[in-house]
Design an enzyme around this catalytic site. Structure first.
Site: not given
Ligand code: NAD
Ligand code: UFG
Length: 338
Positions: A124, A149, A153
């Site tokens: 991330s 979290y 990572k």
């Molecule tokens: P998500 O929660 O939709 O998907 C993660 C999946 O992993 C889920 O289906 C969950 O059931 C499964 N899971 C969790 N723990 C497990 C375990 N111990 N064994 C087997 N399965 C398990 O999340 P996502 O948004 O698809 O994110 C996927 C990956 O990308 C995550 O590692 C997350 O941290 C990373 N990531 C997501 C974002 C974002 O904004 N969505 C940003 C940066 C990184």
């Molecule tokens: N925001 C609002 N109102 C809300 C939610 C978010 O104003 O209800 C704003 C936040 O302050 C930020 C922007 O929208 O300025 C984006 O916020 P998000 O929560 O959508 O995303 P973040 O950038 O905070 O976080 C995301 C992922 C994290 C990851 C990070 C990496 O959720 O898991 O990006 O930069 F770690």
């Protein structure tokens, strides 16, 4: 030969399954359904018109993983499985270190044992922490993270880098995602958060559909063009295609590489609200609220390394992201719970 996708039932994983199948790969999926539902993969099969094996398996279950690796010839692993809620990680740090860090260690131990040493990891932009100016580049210092979290990572990136040093047969691609939003253009799969969303786009779409009353905009006094936070929003299908390229790269190269997956363009909170309103002709009432703890003013990528190493760049624009989110939200007001 197949690619194992951990967490393949989740938001990014389900979209990646489709792109991998479209690219002609055989896939095997595992998930423990902690944050997803079987319906997501049923729809993946429907959209792709292809079948693939699925195992309900936790990445911390070494015996379960051995069965999967014994039943299939796995060439590489795309590792999505993990917990991702920042606030929850502050309240339950051990759960995050156990699931994300210990889980990845168990997965890598079984991979090594079974002779599979290629991994694409979901990292991330959060690893860049608070000290670096945007555009963020891969060689910038990492680790000044603001929550458990983010630390998982950062720690996993270090563990995978150490592994590549210890054994030159390992290949690890650390994909640093910026802000994934949007949904598959069919409208059949998308993000289905539990409870009240933490992230901006699912919040906007639930306000637009009337499930939530209004959006709180967290701060309008940042040092940004309109005072609201700026992020690099990337369409989840572009992100998924980045994984297809990363698999190709990992099959050909050993060693560790961190690679940003972003568009390189920043949008403010109000930019996104306005784009959503005009793309979908809907209203999104909002009010300015105090800043949220831990937020940075601006976070966007330099995507040049992904272009150079993977031959990948994001192709969808913010209008696509807004339109596809709304198609998913309006066709599935209760997510997968219908
Ligand atoms: P998500 O929660 O939709 O998907 C993660 C999946 O992993 C889920 O289906 C969950 O059931 C499964 N899971 C969790 N723990 C497990 C375990 N111990 N064994 C087997 N399965 C398990 O999340 P996502 O948004 O698809 O994110 C996927 C990956 O990308 C995550 O590692 C997350 O941290 C990373 N990531 C997501 C974002 C974002 O904004 N969505 C940003 C940066 C990184
Ligand atoms: N925001 C609002 N109102 C809300 C939610 C978010 O104003 O209800 C704003 C936040 O302050 C930020 C922007 O929208 O300025 C984006 O916020 P998000 O929560 O959508 O995303 P973040 O950038 O905070 O976080 C995301 C992922 C994290 C990851 C990070 C990496 O959720 O898991 O990006 O930069 F770690």
């Amino acid at each position: 030969m197949a690619i194992l996708i951990t967490g393949g039932c989740g938001y990014i994983g389900s979209h990646t399954c489709i792109e991998m199948l479209d690219a002609g790969y055989d896939i095997v999926v595992i998930d423990n359904y902690y944050n997803s539902k079987p319906e997501a993969l049923r729809r993946v099969k429907e959209i792709s018109g292809k079948e693939f094996p699925f195992y309900e398996c936790d990445i911390r279950d070494a015996e379960g993983l051995r069965k999967v690796f014994s039943a299939h010839k796995i060439e590489a692993v795309i590792h999505f499985a993990g917990l991702k809620a920042v606030g929850e990680s502050v309240r339950e740090p051990l759960m995050y270190y156990d699931n994300n860090v210990a889980g990845t260690v168990v997965l890598c131990q079984v991979m090594a044992e079974m002779g599979c040493k290629r991994i694409i990891f979901s990292s991330s932009a959060t690893v860049y922490g608070t000290g670096n100016p945007s555009p963020l580049k891969e060689e910038m210092p990492t680790g000044a993270v603001t929550n458990p979290y983010g630390r998982t990572k950062f720690m996993i990136e270090g563990i995978l880098a150490d592994l590549c040093v210890s054994d030159p047969e390992w290949s690890a691609v650390l994909l640093r995602y910026f802000n994934p939003i949007g949904a598959h253009e069919s409208g059949h799969i998308g993000e289905d958060p539990n409870g009240i969303p933490n992230n901006l786009m699912p919040y906007i779409s639930q306000v637009a559909i009337g499930k939530l009353q209004k959006l709180s905009v967290f701060g309008d006094d940042y040092d940004t063009p309109d005072g609201t936070g700026v992020r690099d929003y990337i369409h989840v299908v572009d992100l998924a295609r980045g994984h297809v390229k990363a698999v190709g790269y990992a099959l050909e190269h050993n060693g560790v590489e961190a690679i940003n997956l972003g568009t390189g363009v920043g949008y403010s909170v109000l930019d996104l609200v306005n784009a959503f309103k005009s793309a979908n002709s809907v209203d999104v009432p909002y009010a300015i609220a105090p800043r949220r703890d831990g937020d940075v003013a601006t976070c966007y990528s330099d995507p040049a390394k992904a272009a150079a190493l993977l031959g990948w760049k994001a192709e969808k624009n913010v209008e696509d992201m807004c339109r596809d989110t709304w198609r998913w939200q309006s066709q599935n007001p209760k997510g997968y719970d219908e």
